[in-house]
Design an enzyme around this catalytic site. Structure first.
Site, short mmCIF file in Angstrom:
data_model
loop_
_atom_site.label_atom_id
_atom_site.label_comp_id
_atom_site.label_asym_id
_atom_site.label_seq_id
_atom_site.Cartn_x
_atom_site.Cartn_y
_atom_site.Cartn_z
N GLY A 137 1.16 -1.38 0.13
CA GLY A 137 -0.21 -0.11 -0.33
C GLY A 137 0.96 1.64 -0.05
O GLY A 137 0.35 2.42 -0.46
N GLY A 138 2.19 0.98 0.48
CA GLY A 138 2.89 1.87 0.42
C GLY A 138 2.77 2.88 1.31
O GLY A 138 3.42 4.24 1.05
N HIS A 139 2.46 2.86 2.22
CA HIS A 139 2.46 3.29 3.63
C HIS A 139 3.43 3.55 4.31
O HIS A 139 3.18 3.89 5.75
CB HIS A 139 1.06 3.24 4.61
CG HIS A 139 0.27 3.37 3.90
ND1 HIS A 139 -0.73 4.98 4.80
CD2 HIS A 139 -1.27 3.39 2.91
CE1 HIS A 139 -1.59 4.87 3.48
NE2 HIS A 139 -1.64 4.32 2.47
N CYS A 196 -6.94 3.33 8.71
CA CYS A 196 -7.12 3.43 7.51
C CYS A 196 -7.25 2.99 6.27
O CYS A 196 -6.51 1.90 6.34
CB CYS A 196 -5.27 4.21 7.21
SG CYS A 196 -5.11 5.15 5.80
N GLY A 204 -2.21 -1.26 2.87
CA GLY A 204 -2.01 -2.79 1.84
C GLY A 204 -2.19 -3.09 3.42
O GLY A 204 -1.48 -3.26 4.02
N GLY A 232 2.17 -5.16 4.06
CA GLY A 232 2.94 -4.52 4.98
C GLY A 232 2.17 -4.77 6.65
O GLY A 232 2.25 -5.11 7.42
N TYR A 243 -3.43 -2.99 14.47
CA TYR A 243 -4.13 -2.43 15.52
C TYR A 243 -5.18 -1.62 15.21
O TYR A 243 -5.17 -0.75 13.85
CB TYR A 243 -3.17 -1.07 15.90
CG TYR A 243 -3.55 -0.52 17.77
CD1 TYR A 243 -3.95 -1.36 18.41
CD2 TYR A 243 -4.83 -0.19 17.41
CE1 TYR A 243 -4.35 -0.51 19.33
CE2 TYR A 243 -5.47 0.66 18.18
CZ TYR A 243 -5.06 0.47 20.15
OH TYR A 243 -6.09 0.81 20.41
N ASN A 266 4.82 -0.95 12.68
CA ASN A 266 4.25 -0.58 11.83
C ASN A 266 4.46 1.33 11.50
O ASN A 266 3.63 1.17 10.72
CB ASN A 266 2.44 -1.40 11.73
CG ASN A 266 2.05 -2.44 11.22
OD1 ASN A 266 3.19 -2.76 10.52
ND2 ASN A 266 1.40 -2.45 10.99
N TYR A 267 5.11 1.78 12.83
CA TYR A 267 5.35 3.15 13.02
C TYR A 267 6.36 3.64 12.91
O TYR A 267 7.49 3.67 13.74
CB TYR A 267 4.66 3.78 14.34
CG TYR A 267 3.16 4.02 14.59
CD1 TYR A 267 2.50 3.49 12.59
CD2 TYR A 267 2.57 4.07 15.68
CE1 TYR A 267 0.77 4.15 13.50
CE2 TYR A 267 1.56 4.05 15.90
CZ TYR A 267 0.21 3.62 14.55
OH TYR A 267 -1.26 3.73 14.46
#
Length: 494
Positions: free
Chosen positions: A67-69, A131, A135, A138, A145, A436-437
């Site tokens: 997803g590119g996030h 959000c 994607g 990842g 969460y 993930n952050y």
């Protein structure tokens, strides 16, 4: 590379790479001196196997974009020659409502997943992020969460099978990869252990109606005391209730025209009706003064749109199918994270407000404060690589954003300043962070092979005691470190 029906996007020599990056992410902070040799968008699993073979022949690293996030852009930039495998064409979803399961290809967005679940059944849901353009490739592999986490756990907690392509180009599922490998990809980050092509997850029953509210309080409306009380109850309330909190800077004061204030937004979902919610809130958090008119009953799929924001109530769920639902406004952004195990004192909160007041007009900040407890605490730290379980009251994401390049240094320095300030109030030994952050400030690998000791600096912050097991799995299944980036799990070097 023989693409067959896949699409290969060549990067033109005279094109602006910043334009290319902006098509992948809203974050203007992400830059790189290296352009990808190609951007490969396969439509078949076999094409990915060929791409892995080609990357070895031409000594190119691969970056895997779902997803590119990625907060640091590691899914689409590199400091060494590389190409991108963009999974946007692998987005099929197969749902079995009787067995309450779904197979989801890794290029799917979580918004598409939510839409297809609701299309098949009004009784089923899945616990993942807020959000919808993120994607699943990842997001699931790092934890995942969301607003149902206290009731059902993370997305990774609900993965029951997967298919991936390993460093030898072999397609493997849970049985053929083995339980250690399967354990590692459920919270340890998929790109260290192969290229995830699909997940199988378990779905959960959800009430016909859930109840949501966004209630805002400023400092003039006793926000500091409310936040202090929130810390004592957020991880202990009914598992059906998730009371999230957003702390925003530079908002107009409703009581002092022309002056700025700080805003606390209590953003909440309850898996049940409004009367049951009001009873729980009166019991646990009467100080907020929640009223029935603050609350809205809606379906679970409608709540996804509600929490994403920017859409009026009644917006069709079809908006979740739009790949381009990311903002047209490209900004500079820096994110960090922390875990809090003891309530921050009133004095500590007031120190945050003082730092907020040091922000320039062109920089904004939002602390996203997400409660733990419930199902998250019922699962042991070692069940998956995601270790943030019992003992955590909440997680903080520091989201700092600005519009002009010239404000970058000052804004990034400020994000480090508030991170340093809160050090005495957050988890220690290690100071934990959410994978993930992603945050490269925590530490980075070398461009080639990285030692265990170097990777441990950042690895223990994300994975705590699970880091050692992740390294052992990596050493077994990818000893040459084919799948690597600046924060990938390294193998033990012989």
């Amino acid at each position: 590379m023989n693409s067959n029906s896949s699409q290969v996007i060549h990067t033109p020599k005279n094109s602006s790479y910043s334009t290319l990056l902006n098509s992948f992410s809203d974050n203007l902070r992400i830059t790189s001196d290296f352009k990808p040799s190609i951007i490969f968008t396969p439509t078949k699993e076999s094409q990915i196997q060929v791409a892995i073979h080609c990357s070895k022949l031409h000594d190119l690293q691969i970056r895997i974009r779902s997803g590119g996030h990625d907060h640091e852009g590691l899914s689409y930039i590199s400091e060494t020659p590389f190409f991108i495998i963009d999974l946007r064409n692998l987005r099929s979803i197969s749902i079995d409502t009787k067995k309450k399961t779904a197979w989801i290809q890794a290029g799917t967005t979580i918004g598409e997943l939510y839409y297809r679940i609701a299309e098949k059944s009004k009784k089923l849901a899945f616990p993942a992020g807020v959000c919808p353009t993120v994607g699943v490739g990842g997001h699931f592999s790092g934890g995942g969460y969301g607003m149902l986490a206290r009731k059902f756990g993370t997305a990774a907690d609900n993965i029951i099978d997967a298919k991936l392509i390993d460093a030898n180009g072999q397609i493997k599922d849970r049985e053929s990869m083995g339980e250690d490998h399967f354990w590692a990809i459920r919270g340890g980050g998929g790109t260290s252990f192969g290229l995830i092509i699909s997940w199988k997850v378990k779905l959960h029953y959800i009430p016909k109606k859930v109840t949501v509210f966004n209630v805002t309080r400023t400092l003039e409306q006793n926000a500091t005391q409310l936040i202090y009380k929130w810390q004592h109850i957020a991880d202990k309330v009914d598992d059906n209730l998730l009371l999230r909190l957003f702390l925003k800077s530079n908002v107009q004061s409703p009581f002092k025209p022309g002056q700025r204030s700080i805003q606390a937004i209590f953003s909440t979902m309850f898996a049940g009706g409004v009367d049951e919610l009001l009873h729980e809130m009166q019991k646990s958090f009467p100080e907020l003064g929640l009223m029935k008119e603050d609350c809205i009953e809606m379906s679970w799929i409608e709540s996804i749109i509600f929490f994403y924001g920017g859409f009026p109530n009644g917006t069709s769920p079809d908006v979740l199918l739009n790949w381009n639902t990311t903002s047209n406004l490209h900004i500079y952004f820096k994110g960090k994270s922390d875990y809090v195990q003891h309530p921050i004192s009133i004095k500590g909160l007031e120190g945050i407000w003082k730092l907020y007041n040091q922000l320039g007009e062109n920089t904004g900040v939002e602390l996203q404060v997400s409660p733990y407890g419930g199902k998250l605490s019922d699962i042991s730290e070692s069940e998956t690589p995601f270790p943030h379980r019992a003992g955590n009251i909440f997680m903080i994401e520091y989201a700092v954003y600005w519009i002009k390049m010239e404000d970058s240094k000052r804004s990034i320095d400020w994000s480090q300043k508030i991170y340093t300030y809160l050090g005495k109030y957050v988890s220690k030994s290690p100071r934990a962070a959410y994978f993930n952050y992603r945050d490269l400030d925590l530490g980075m690998n070398n461009k080639g092979n990285t030692s265990y000791e170097q990777a441990k600096i950042w690895g223990e912050k994300y994975f705590k005691n699970n880091f050692d097991r992740l390294v052992k799995v990596k050493t077994k299944i990818d000893p040459t470190n084919f799948f690597r980036n600046e924060q990938s799990i390294p193998p033990l070097l012989s």
